[in-house]
Enzyme design. Structure first.
Site, PDB file in Angstrom:
ATOM      1  N   ARG A  78      -5.966  57.799  45.936  1.00  0.00           N
ATOM      2  CA  ARG A  78      -4.980  57.319  44.970  1.00  0.00           C
ATOM      3  C   ARG A  78      -5.011  58.219  43.734  1.00  0.00           C
ATOM      4  O   ARG A  78      -6.073  58.419  43.126  1.00  0.00           O
ATOM      5  CB  ARG A  78      -5.281  55.870  44.589  1.00  0.00           C
ATOM      6  N   ARG A 147      -7.725  50.238  35.517  1.00  0.00           N
ATOM      7  CA  ARG A 147      -6.913  50.942  36.508  1.00  0.00           C
ATOM      8  C   ARG A 147      -5.820  51.747  35.810  1.00  0.00           C
ATOM      9  O   ARG A 147      -5.786  51.852  34.583  1.00  0.00           O
ATOM     10  CB  ARG A 147      -6.308  49.920  37.484  1.00  0.00           C
ATOM     11  N   LYS A 225     -11.755  44.636  38.699  1.00  0.00           N
ATOM     12  CA  LYS A 225     -10.740  45.538  38.166  1.00  0.00           C
ATOM     13  C   LYS A 225     -10.104  44.960  36.904  1.00  0.00           C
ATOM     14  O   LYS A 225     -10.072  43.745  36.703  1.00  0.00           O
ATOM     15  CB  LYS A 225      -9.667  45.789  39.223  1.00  0.00           C
ATOM     16  N   LYS A 227      -6.556  45.572  34.448  1.00  0.00           N
ATOM     17  CA  LYS A 227      -5.242  46.209  34.480  1.00  0.00           C
ATOM     18  C   LYS A 227      -4.507  46.006  33.163  1.00  0.00           C
ATOM     19  O   LYS A 227      -4.546  44.916  32.594  1.00  0.00           O
ATOM     20  CB  LYS A 227      -4.404  45.641  35.628  1.00  0.00           C
ATOM     21  N   CYS A 446       3.490  45.643  50.060  1.00  0.00           N
ATOM     22  CA  CYS A 446       2.222  46.371  50.099  1.00  0.00           C
ATOM     23  C   CYS A 446       2.119  47.108  51.435  1.00  0.00           C
ATOM     24  O   CYS A 446       2.860  46.804  52.380  1.00  0.00           O
ATOM     25  CB  CYS A 446       1.059  45.407  49.921  1.00  0.00           C
ATOM     26  N   CYS A 452      -4.748  48.771  55.750  1.00  0.00           N
ATOM     27  CA  CYS A 452      -5.497  47.898  54.845  1.00  0.00           C
ATOM     28  C   CYS A 452      -6.442  46.993  55.628  1.00  0.00           C
ATOM     29  O   CYS A 452      -6.017  46.274  56.538  1.00  0.00           O
ATOM     30  CB  CYS A 452      -4.538  47.061  54.008  1.00  0.00           C
ATOM     31  N   CYS A 491      -1.444  39.853  52.781  1.00  0.00           N
ATOM     32  CA  CYS A 491      -2.557  38.928  52.564  1.00  0.00           C
ATOM     33  C   CYS A 491      -2.384  38.310  51.179  1.00  0.00           C
ATOM     34  O   CYS A 491      -1.511  38.729  50.411  1.00  0.00           O
ATOM     35  CB  CYS A 491      -3.902  39.642  52.690  1.00  0.00           C
ATOM     36  N   CYS A 495      -1.113  42.433  46.072  1.00  0.00           N
ATOM     37  CA  CYS A 495      -0.916  43.786  45.555  1.00  0.00           C
ATOM     38  C   CYS A 495       0.541  44.077  45.196  1.00  0.00           C
ATOM     39  O   CYS A 495       0.802  44.909  44.328  1.00  0.00           O
ATOM     40  CB  CYS A 495      -1.416  44.806  46.565  1.00  0.00           C
TER      41      CYS A 495
END
Length: 589
Positions: A78, A147, A225, A227, A446, A452, A491, A495
């Protein structure tokens, strides 16, 4: 916060790995150069902080297991791109990597980044080095750190957009990890620096025991994380309320004078764990622009010190705020700052712009926003988006911006070259904004299967067909121009931000095709959010087979067409009428 038997705070396994890593170095530095197609579990966790995930092809996993072979391992890399700003050289370098060592596609993420998929371990180090040579990097694109920082990508030449991008870049630089491990592992100790990039400053909110190597993060970095996004009240294109930390610009006299700061947004949840939930951010304070970074650092440090490090399912900032209440959280931020916070201004979010189509920049040039379905830049059939964009950047050499709706903006186009650009679109079969249905423009997914490891259903691979069903249904109802957002994930981790849009489609469980092969899965349908992103949606129906999704929603759209108020959006209608009432009527039909 989780506690052990002696009352001391519990620490998860990942917390121990971070501590033992010696600032994100061990055991990754040894395993990167070792033989084999994969890295071990400990190195895999540390690798995330460096901007990469180890994955395997789930389409072939079962068959390979039957044959006694190991999974088909590869790596996702990424590329961190604060504010989504790239130049032609950077785009072409990422495109070249996608063809030379990846799966021949680029993917624009919902956080204004590029993802490269299908990288083999033997190519991982050279790939990350090549990214750094373009003056981009992968550092902290994943992992328990700040992030990629989001900002409105519209290349409008005015003070407001320039000041927001400046603040975005400054915060991204300041919140980046400072350990040398990244350069030691991937660049043999050489730090390739951008001389024009903002520099991190010493800790702006000194706290007891600040770490000499990582003054903001310490040896164990963040609990999970973190953000951050910048937005405008009349253009929340970065979905600011879905972030841990959000800055909403307060504009006076054509300049950003300050920001309303919001905190505690986050989409991830685990349906089987009732202690988890999605959340939209709540108001914290107003801050003058010169103090914006200092307040942000205080928020980050409170989460660093009080986020749950024993239960990773409840380790995001939203749970600290839920457990304490916003007043107690605000008091703790004030304690770290050493001064009181100013109440927020009355500044609601009113609109969102996807920045697609042709627009004047304000400097005599134009920009063109091009829709990229689910962010996947590829050549497929008559669509030659990957080769087309490659030809564009080679021919025009102008910069670009990436959007949080997974599209790309081509900037700095002189007026006398607009016809040439339009001809280029036609030559490569690239649909313009005007040729793309409204529902597709506001949809995203996503990646999910096959890469994934968390996905329980399909997402990116099936959403285009679902959009086709929406287009047909809306045409029958005369609602084809209606704007509403559809976000699909494979899921519940969220995301693609499915919990604050008009229609959220969240992977719920596996399914089988008539021949017994794995099917696309079943989904939970959520309704009642909206494009502005400032309100959560709620469950409409659960365990809906993929092929039934649009059929289950047609009755709601039929009612909406008849019962809506003047100017009322689909999400606002569902919220007003009540999603539970809509679901009950659907069950009786």
């Amino acid at each position: 916060m989780s506690t052990g038997g002696n009352g001391a705070p519990k620490r998860s396994k990942v917390e121990a790995l971070k501590l033992e890593s010696q600032y994100l170095k061990l055991p990754l530095i040894d395993e990167v150069n070792a033989d084999g197609a994969s890295v071990g579990e400990q190195a895999m966790q540390i690798l995330k902080f460096h901007g990469s995930y180890q994955q395997d092809d789930r389409d072939t996993r079962v068959q390979l297991r039957r044959e006694g072979q190991e999974p088909a391992y590869s790596f996702m890399v990424r590329v961190r791109i604060p504010g989504g700003r790239i130049d032609a050289r950077q785009y072409l370098a990422c495109d070249e990597l996608s063809r030379a060592v990846g799966n021949e596609t680029l993917r624009i993420t919902t956080r204004q980044e590029f993802q490269l998929h299908g990288i083999l371990k033997q190519d991982l180090k050279s790939t990350i080095r090549k990214v750094n040579e373009t003056l981009l990097d992968t550092l902290a694109a994943c992992g328990d750190v700040e992030r990629n920082v989001l900002c409105c990508p519209a290349p409008v030449h005015d003070a407001v957009h320039a000041e927001m991008q400046e603040d975005c870049a400054r915060l991204a630089a300041h919140f980046a990890p400072r350990s040398s491990s990244y350069w030691d592992i991937w660049l043999d100790g050489e730090k390739i620096d951008n001389p024009d990039a903002p520099r991190p400053q010493p800790a702006l909110v000194p706290t007891a025991g600040d770490d000499a190597v990582e003054p903001l993060y310490g040896k164990t970095y963040m609990p999970r994380k973190f953000k951050t996004a910048f937005a405008l009240p009349d253009d929340n294109c970065t979905d600011v309320y879905a972030n841990d930390l959000g800055y909403i610009a307060v504009v006076e006299g054509g300049h950003v004078v300050g920001y309303n700061v919001v905190v505690g947004g986050g989409m991830g949840t685990t349906p089987s764990a009732k202690k988890t939930f999605p959340a939209v951010a709540v108001d914290l304070c107003y801050v003058p622009r010169p103090e914006a970074l200092r307040v942000g650092e205080a928020v980050l440090k409170v989460q660093r010190d009080f986020g749950d490090r024993g239960d990773r399912k409840r380790a995001r900032l939203k749970y600290v705020i839920y457990d304490w209440g916003i007043d107690a959280f605000k008091a703790k931020v004030e304690e770290y700052l050493g001064e009181p916070l100013t109440p927020p201004r009355d500044l609601p979010i009113t609109e969102v712009d996807d920045h697609l189509g042709w627009h004047e920049q304000g400097d005599g040039n134009w920009f063109l926003g091009i829709p990229v379905e689910n962010g996947r830049v590829k050549d497929e059939g008559d669509l030659r988006l990957a080769s087309g964009l490659r030809a564009y950047f080679e021919r025009f050499g102008s910069p670009a911006r990436l959007t949080c709706l997974q599209s790309i903006i081509l900037t700095d186009i002189p007026p006398d070259r607009k016809d040439e650009v339009n001809a280029w679109l036609e030559e490569y079969g690239i649909a313009s904004a005007e040729e793309t249905s409204t529902v597709r423009r506001w949809a995203m997914a996503c990646p999910a299967l096959p890469t994934c490891g968390l996905a329980v259903t399909e997402s990116e691979r099936v959403l285009p067909a679902v959009m086709g069903q929406f287009e047909e249904a809306m045409a029958r109802l005369g609602l084809e121009e209606e704007r509403y957002s559809v976000h699909m994930t494979g899921c519940p981790n969220g995301c693609a931000r499915p919990y604050n849009c008009d229609i959220g489609l969240v992977g719920r469980g596996a399914s089988k095709n008539p021949d017994g092969s794995p099917g696309p899965g079943t989904y939970t349908i959520f309704l009642g959010g909206r494009v502005q992103g400032d309100r959560l949606n709620v469950v409409y129906k659960d365990y809906v087979p993929l092929e039934r999704i649009v059929d289950e929603l047609v009755p709601v759209f039929t009612r909406f067409k008849v019962e809506r108020g003047p100017g009322e959006s689909f999400g606002d209608y569902c919220h007003r009428v009540g999603v539970e009432a809509l679901a009950a009527e659907g069950a009786e039909a």
